[in-house]
Motif scaffolding. Sequence first.
Motif, PDB file in Angstrom:
ATOM      1  N   ARG A 100       0.839  -1.197   0.000  1.00  0.00           N
ATOM      2  CA  ARG A 100       0.000   0.000   0.000  1.00  0.00           C
ATOM      3  C   ARG A 100       0.879   1.253   0.000  1.00  0.00           C
ATOM      4  NH1 ARG A 100      -3.211  -0.811   5.234  1.00  0.00           N
ATOM      5  NH2 ARG A 100      -1.071  -1.199   5.892  1.00  0.00           N
ATOM      6  N   TRP A 101       0.279   2.396   0.194  1.00  0.00           N
ATOM      7  CA  TRP A 101       1.040   3.651   0.147  1.00  0.00           C
ATOM      8  C   TRP A 101       1.684   3.973   1.494  1.00  0.00           C
ATOM      9  CZ3 TRP A 101      -2.373   8.697   0.120  1.00  0.00           C
ATOM     10  CH2 TRP A 101      -3.355   8.604   1.099  1.00  0.00           C
ATOM     11  N   LYS A 102       2.327   5.164   1.580  1.00  0.00           N
ATOM     12  CA  LYS A 102       3.085   5.513   2.785  1.00  0.00           C
ATOM     13  C   LYS A 102       2.299   6.436   3.722  1.00  0.00           C
ATOM     14  CE  LYS A 102       7.499   4.740   0.595  1.00  0.00           C
ATOM     15  NZ  LYS A 102       8.570   5.365  -0.171  1.00  0.00           N
ATOM     16  N   ARG A 103       0.965   6.423   3.580  1.00  0.00           N
ATOM     17  CA  ARG A 103       0.141   7.257   4.463  1.00  0.00           C
ATOM     18  C   ARG A 103      -0.988   6.414   5.041  1.00  0.00           C
ATOM     19  NH1 ARG A 103      -0.375  13.014   1.210  1.00  0.00           N
ATOM     20  NH2 ARG A 103       1.710  12.953   0.347  1.00  0.00           N
ATOM     21  N   CYS A 104      -0.615   5.227   5.514  1.00  0.00           N
ATOM     22  CA  CYS A 104      -1.641   4.288   5.993  1.00  0.00           C
ATOM     23  C   CYS A 104      -2.298   4.749   7.288  1.00  0.00           C
ATOM     24  CB  CYS A 104      -1.033   2.907   6.178  1.00  0.00           C
ATOM     25  SG  CYS A 104      -0.551   2.180   4.619  1.00  0.00           S
ATOM     26  N   GLN A 105      -1.730   5.802   7.930  1.00  0.00           N
ATOM     27  CA  GLN A 105      -2.350   6.305   9.166  1.00  0.00           C
ATOM     28  C   GLN A 105      -3.635   7.078   8.867  1.00  0.00           C
ATOM     29  OE1 GLN A 105       0.114   7.734   7.599  1.00  0.00           O
ATOM     30  NE2 GLN A 105       0.216   9.939   7.944  1.00  0.00           N
ATOM     31  N   ILE A 106      -3.832   7.465   7.591  1.00  0.00           N
ATOM     32  CA  ILE A 106      -5.042   8.221   7.216  1.00  0.00           C
ATOM     33  C   ILE A 106      -6.151   7.229   6.893  1.00  0.00           C
ATOM     34  CG2 ILE A 106      -6.019   9.857   5.557  1.00  0.00           C
ATOM     35  CD1 ILE A 106      -3.189  10.930   5.092  1.00  0.00           C
ATOM     36  N   LYS A 107      -7.309   7.410   7.503  1.00  0.00           N
ATOM     37  CA  LYS A 107      -8.431   6.497   7.215  1.00  0.00           C
ATOM     38  C   LYS A 107      -9.110   6.999   5.937  1.00  0.00           C
ATOM     39  CE  LYS A 107     -11.902   3.796   9.737  1.00  0.00           C
ATOM     40  NZ  LYS A 107     -11.434   2.440   9.470  1.00  0.00           N
ATOM     41  N   SER A 108      -8.428   6.778   4.835  1.00  0.00           N
ATOM     42  CA  SER A 108      -8.853   7.290   3.534  1.00  0.00           C
ATOM     43  C   SER A 108      -9.896   6.371   2.910  1.00  0.00           C
ATOM     44  CB  SER A 108      -7.618   7.351   2.626  1.00  0.00           C
ATOM     45  OG  SER A 108      -8.001   7.332   1.275  1.00  0.00           O
ATOM     46  N   THR A 109     -10.828   6.975   2.172  1.00  0.00           N
ATOM     47  CA  THR A 109     -11.841   6.160   1.475  1.00  0.00           C
ATOM     48  C   THR A 109     -11.219   5.420   0.285  1.00  0.00           C
ATOM     49  OG1 THR A 109     -12.432   8.122   0.210  1.00  0.00           O
ATOM     50  CG2 THR A 109     -13.829   7.585   2.104  1.00  0.00           C
ATOM     51  N   ALA A 110     -10.008   5.810  -0.099  1.00  0.00           N
ATOM     52  CA  ALA A 110      -9.333   5.138  -1.216  1.00  0.00           C
ATOM     53  C   ALA A 110      -8.698   3.853  -0.689  1.00  0.00           C
ATOM     54  CB  ALA A 110      -8.274   6.060  -1.816  1.00  0.00           C
ATOM     55  N   LEU A 111      -9.429   2.755  -0.771  1.00  0.00           N
ATOM     56  CA  LEU A 111      -8.998   1.512  -0.103  1.00  0.00           C
ATOM     57  C   LEU A 111      -8.547   0.430  -1.075  1.00  0.00           C
ATOM     58  CD1 LEU A 111     -11.693   1.313   2.733  1.00  0.00           C
ATOM     59  CD2 LEU A 111      -9.231   1.531   3.034  1.00  0.00           C
ATOM     60  N   LEU A 112      -8.208   0.816  -2.312  1.00  0.00           N
ATOM     61  CA  LEU A 112      -7.873  -0.209  -3.310  1.00  0.00           C
ATOM     62  C   LEU A 112      -6.719  -1.108  -2.854  1.00  0.00           C
ATOM     63  CD1 LEU A 112      -8.432  -1.498  -6.032  1.00  0.00           C
ATOM     64  CD2 LEU A 112      -6.944   0.212  -7.090  1.00  0.00           C
ATOM     65  N   GLY A 113      -5.682  -0.506  -2.261  1.00  0.00           N
ATOM     66  CA  GLY A 113      -4.536  -1.306  -1.791  1.00  0.00           C
ATOM     67  C   GLY A 113      -4.984  -2.359  -0.784  1.00  0.00           C
ATOM     68  N   ASN A 114      -5.850  -1.956   0.143  1.00  0.00           N
ATOM     69  CA  ASN A 114      -6.353  -2.889   1.158  1.00  0.00           C
ATOM     70  C   ASN A 114      -7.232  -3.965   0.524  1.00  0.00           C
ATOM     71  OD1 ASN A 114      -5.876  -0.135   2.180  1.00  0.00           O
ATOM     72  ND2 ASN A 114      -6.264  -1.042   4.159  1.00  0.00           N
ATOM     73  N   VAL A 115      -8.071  -3.532  -0.415  1.00  0.00           N
ATOM     74  CA  VAL A 115      -8.983  -4.464  -1.092  1.00  0.00           C
ATOM     75  C   VAL A 115      -8.183  -5.551  -1.819  1.00  0.00           C
ATOM     76  CG1 VAL A 115     -10.580  -4.608  -3.072  1.00  0.00           C
ATOM     77  CG2 VAL A 115     -10.901  -2.839  -1.337  1.00  0.00           C
ATOM     78  N   LEU A 116      -7.137  -5.149  -2.520  1.00  0.00           N
ATOM     79  CA  LEU A 116      -6.352  -6.130  -3.291  1.00  0.00           C
ATOM     80  C   LEU A 116      -5.651  -7.120  -2.357  1.00  0.00           C
ATOM     81  CD1 LEU A 116      -4.879  -3.929  -6.172  1.00  0.00           C
ATOM     82  CD2 LEU A 116      -6.863  -5.449  -6.226  1.00  0.00           C
ATOM     83  N   HIS A 117      -5.122  -6.629  -1.214  1.00  0.00           N
ATOM     84  CA  HIS A 117      -4.482  -7.543  -0.262  1.00  0.00           C
ATOM     85  C   HIS A 117      -5.501  -8.498   0.354  1.00  0.00           C
ATOM     86  CE1 HIS A 117      -0.540  -6.097  -0.685  1.00  0.00           C
ATOM     87  NE2 HIS A 117      -0.638  -5.003   0.042  1.00  0.00           N
ATOM     88  N   PHE A 118      -6.657  -7.952   0.708  1.00  0.00           N
ATOM     89  CA  PHE A 118      -7.712  -8.791   1.305  1.00  0.00           C
ATOM     90  C   PHE A 118      -8.099  -9.893   0.324  1.00  0.00           C
ATOM     91  CE2 PHE A 118     -12.128  -9.849   2.361  1.00  0.00           C
ATOM     92  CZ  PHE A 118     -12.062  -9.976   3.745  1.00  0.00           C
ATOM     93  N   GLN A 119      -8.311  -9.523  -0.932  1.00  0.00           N
ATOM     94  CA  GLN A 119      -8.735 -10.507  -1.942  1.00  0.00           C
ATOM     95  C   GLN A 119      -7.649 -11.546  -2.185  1.00  0.00           C
ATOM     96  OE1 GLN A 119     -11.839 -10.724  -3.005  1.00  0.00           O
ATOM     97  NE2 GLN A 119     -11.242 -12.642  -3.998  1.00  0.00           N
ATOM     98  N   GLU A 120      -6.394 -11.088  -2.195  1.00  0.00           N
ATOM     99  CA  GLU A 120      -5.294 -12.042  -2.398  1.00  0.00           C
ATOM    100  C   GLU A 120      -5.301 -13.110  -1.294  1.00  0.00           C
ATOM    101  OE1 GLU A 120      -1.435 -10.155  -2.910  1.00  0.00           O
ATOM    102  OE2 GLU A 120      -0.418 -12.098  -2.829  1.00  0.00           O
ATOM    103  N   SER A 121      -5.574 -12.678  -0.062  1.00  0.00           N
ATOM    104  CA  SER A 121      -5.617 -13.642   1.052  1.00  0.00           C
ATOM    105  C   SER A 121      -6.786 -14.617   0.845  1.00  0.00           C
ATOM    106  CB  SER A 121      -5.708 -12.921   2.399  1.00  0.00           C
ATOM    107  OG  SER A 121      -6.998 -12.382   2.607  1.00  0.00           O
ATOM    108  N   HIS A 122      -7.921 -14.105   0.413  1.00  0.00           N
ATOM    109  CA  HIS A 122      -9.086 -14.985   0.183  1.00  0.00           C
ATOM    110  C   HIS A 122      -8.850 -15.948  -0.976  1.00  0.00           C
ATOM    111  CE1 HIS A 122     -12.544 -13.752   2.802  1.00  0.00           C
ATOM    112  NE2 HIS A 122     -11.527 -13.041   3.226  1.00  0.00           N
ATOM    113  N   ASP A 123      -8.214 -15.455  -2.021  1.00  0.00           N
ATOM    114  CA  ASP A 123      -7.921 -16.330  -3.169  1.00  0.00           C
ATOM    115  C   ASP A 123      -7.003 -17.483  -2.749  1.00  0.00           C
ATOM    116  OD1 ASP A 123      -9.489 -14.709  -4.689  1.00  0.00           O
ATOM    117  OD2 ASP A 123      -7.836 -13.668  -5.696  1.00  0.00           O
TER     118      ASP A 123
END
Length: 285
Positions: free
Chosen positions: A142-165
């Motif tokens: 993901r990016w270098k500003r993970c402390q921000i609860k940003s609505t842009a969650l694509l990085g998190n979504v891709l990691h979550f899906q990779e774990s499920h796959d």
Amino acid sequence: MNIVFLNGNYMPIQEAKISPLDRGFLFGDGIYEVIPVYSDITVALMYHINRMNDGFKAIGLKVNWSENQWEALCKKLIEKNGGGTLGIYLQVSRGADTNRAHGFPSNVEPTMFAMTFAIPIPKTPNLETAKSFALKSIEDLRWKRCQIKSTALLGNVLHFQESHDAGAQEALLYNNKQQLTEASAANVFVIKNGVIATPLISNQILPGITRRLVIDIVANYGTSAVEERIVTMKEVNDADEIWITSSTKGLMPVTQLDDKPVGSGKVGQVWLEVATLYFKYKLSY
Ligand code: PLP
């Protein structure tokens, strides 16, 4: 601020002042928050308001709501949605602009989207019946500003899906120094010989409210303090117990990592002790 409510027929969505040009949708230019509610009462609301305000400041979004305004909004959402156990979801974007441009628009008011959703009803922690998680370790890309609860969650979504796959239920993320960061939607704790450790607050993790509560509860009622420090993947792989925390999941044990058992492969005794303290804390709210 324009407010869009969903659920509870509080305001039908079609009446809401929201445009497809809302920057929140186009650019992920916004901050969100999830607040758990048990027995009609928000848990640690001030921590959530403070984190939202930190997020607004970090992205230069001018929202000057008082604590009372946030509190009143949450109260209204709880009432209009039947109360009990639920999650409050708030999303504040920079607003609806008629122009699609990357720079911050001028004279545009923020838009807030507010709704509630179902979260699990807390159960008395129990070693036999506890739901446990299987995690897959993945390099945190993901990016270098993970402390921000940003609505842009694509990085998190891709990691979550990779774990499920890969047949797991969450991703356990580590940086390029083989140090634990967090999960794709939760913080992580690692336990060895009764010592509880969790990664330090930094730009590599979200400062989770449940993480904070667990640290405070252990400090106040536990036998030893949680160590907030760098946690290496060697420690993760050698742990007796691993836990993940989030406002919706609470404090959950992890019994498998990369298809291997964590410690004994069973839900651990330290989890039971701390989860029981956390359960009592939520009920006492
Ligand atoms: N880390 C990430 C990336 C998250 O998305 C979340 C929650 O959604 C958390 C940690 C846990 O934060 P909290 O305990 O405030 O829900």
